[in-house]
Design an enzyme around this catalytic site. Structure first.
Site, PDB file in Angstrom:
ATOM      1  N   GLU A  94       0.823  -1.198   0.000  1.00 51.04           N
ATOM      2  CA  GLU A  94       0.000   0.000   0.000  1.00 51.04           C
ATOM      3  C   GLU A  94       0.863   1.258   0.000  1.00 51.04           C
ATOM      4  OE1 GLU A  94      -4.168  -1.692   1.716  1.00 51.04           O
ATOM      5  OE2 GLU A  94      -2.940  -0.578   3.142  1.00 51.04           O
ATOM      6  N   CYS A 344      -1.325   6.262   9.878  1.00 49.88           N
ATOM      7  CA  CYS A 344      -0.131   5.614  10.422  1.00 49.88           C
ATOM      8  C   CYS A 344      -0.497   4.336  11.161  1.00 49.88           C
ATOM      9  CB  CYS A 344       0.573   6.592  11.366  1.00 49.88           C
ATOM     10  SG  CYS A 344       2.053   5.918  12.132  1.00 49.88           S
TER      11      CYS A 344
END
Length: 383
Positions: A94, A344
């Site tokens: 990703e 994150c």
């Protein structure tokens, strides 16, 4: 896709010149021309390279290719963030695009999965398969630029900043990280400023030692705990290189670097009632007293099955203010892309796990906090 052709995205300028000279019998300036076509114009078709003679174009078509990962899925956040699943072989990694005014940051992956098993990170729960090749690292930037729109088409740079904070631990893939960084910084490559390329590490001291004096980019360190005891509980790598050894190497790198302007960025994920009380803040301030640093606090981003929670705003605020009392520059990271799991610690991809971590999880057992064989990775045997 299996091919016997040489992927030119796997070479930095030095490697590409050597390949042109030794394998193609061509002069070095031809390599420079091709590099400019690849990175300045996003070109992957040799026939479009109109300053290259036809004979060389035919030779290149027979022996070479320009092949980047392709987008298998795209998700768009309400805040403008885009998360791409990039196909690398039969798996996905990703890549996250984060626009912010005139800036556009790309969060790039370095491995398929991650070997480090940090307990608060979704990527770690997917296990680990292999290191990404140079073409698969820089290819994420190349593909993202094509998706967003090249500078020659839009009049503005599609990517202004790159952060090696995607899936994986960059410093466990030194063989491919170093030439990738060269391409990012090279004027014939992406031409990014060294202050706009950031490498983040969880504490692979041996890799950071290799960077000293060889590559100058911004450094961010994933610390996440103020004591060895707590850090080892949530980050098993601390049993290999403890905080003292890690920070000593960080100080050495910062002293050799111009990109960091004399201080390191310390990343600290805040886990509710785990590492986020005022005693932890004071311990962190004491720990960093000899390490020039700015501290980036990251409120935990939940993912399915996570054992942790995001702290309340009041706990985050108290932690930040306690650190500021010690004269540290402290920021709280604004969460971007959490509605598409692009924040994150939320990246997962599609990983064929070699660590059996996912199998254990599916059986309902506790995931063992055990490192993949780091020596195998560091020797470049996990391609």
């Amino acid at each position: 896709m299996t091919t016997t052709k040489t992927n030119l995205l796997d070479f930095d300028r030095k490697g590409l010149r050597a390949f042109f000279s030794e394998e193609l019998g061509e002069k070095a300036f031809r390599a420079d021309q091709i590099m400019k076509w690849m990175y300045h114009f996003g070109c992957d078709d040799f026939d479009q390279m109109n300053n290259i003679n036809k004979k060389l174009r035919e030779k290149l078509k027979q022996k070479c290719e320009i092949r980047a990962p392709y987008v298998s899925e795209a998700q768009h956040s309400v805040d403008g963030t885009i998360k791409w699943a990039m196909k690398v072989g039969d798996q996905d990694v990703e890549t996250v695009y984060i626009p912010d005014g005139d800036r556009a940051t790309l969060c790039v992956s370095s491995q398929v999965g991650c070997a480090l098993a940090c307990t608060f990170c979704s990527t770690a729960q997917q296990g680990f398969n292999r290191n990404l090749k140079v073409s698969e690292i820089v290819g994420q930037i190349w593909r993202a630029a094509r998706e967003i729109g090249l500078e020659k088409e839009t009049g503005r740079r599609p990517i202004t900043n790159v952060v090696m904070m995607g899936m994986g631990e960059p410093l466990l893939n030194m063989k491919n990280l170093m030439p990738s960084l060269d391409i990012m910084l090279d004027d014939l490559g992406f031409g990014l400023s060294k202050r706009r390329v950031t490498v983040s590490t969880s504490g692979v001291v041996s890799g950071l030692e290799q960077m000293i004096g060889k590559v100058d980019v911004a450094l961010a360190i994933s610390l996440h705990a103020p004591t060895d005891k707590l850090r080892s509980e949530i980050m098993p790598i601390n049993d290999r290189w403890n905080i003292e050894a890690f920070l000593a190497c960080v100080r050495e790198y910062i002293a050799s670097s111009n990109a960091n302007r004399g201080r390191v960025t310390v990343e600290y994920v805040l886990l509710d009632h785990i590492n986020d009380d005022m005693d932890h803040a004071r311990q962190l301030a004491e720990l960093l007293k000899d390490t020039p640093a700015k501290i980036n606090l990251i409120p935990f981003n939940p993912y399915p099955g996570s054992p942790y929670k995001k702290p309340s705003n009041s706990r985050i605020d108290r932690f930040m203010k306690t650190l500021m009392e010690y004269d540290f520059t402290v920021t709280v990271r604004r969460t971007r892309g959490d509605d598409i799991d692009a924040a994150c610690g939320q990246l997962v991809g599609d990983v064929i796990d070699r660590t059996k971590r996912t199998q254990v999880k599916q059986q309902g057992e506790a995931i063992p906090v055990k490192l993949f064989n780091l020596d195998v990775l560091q020797q470049g045997k996990a391609e």
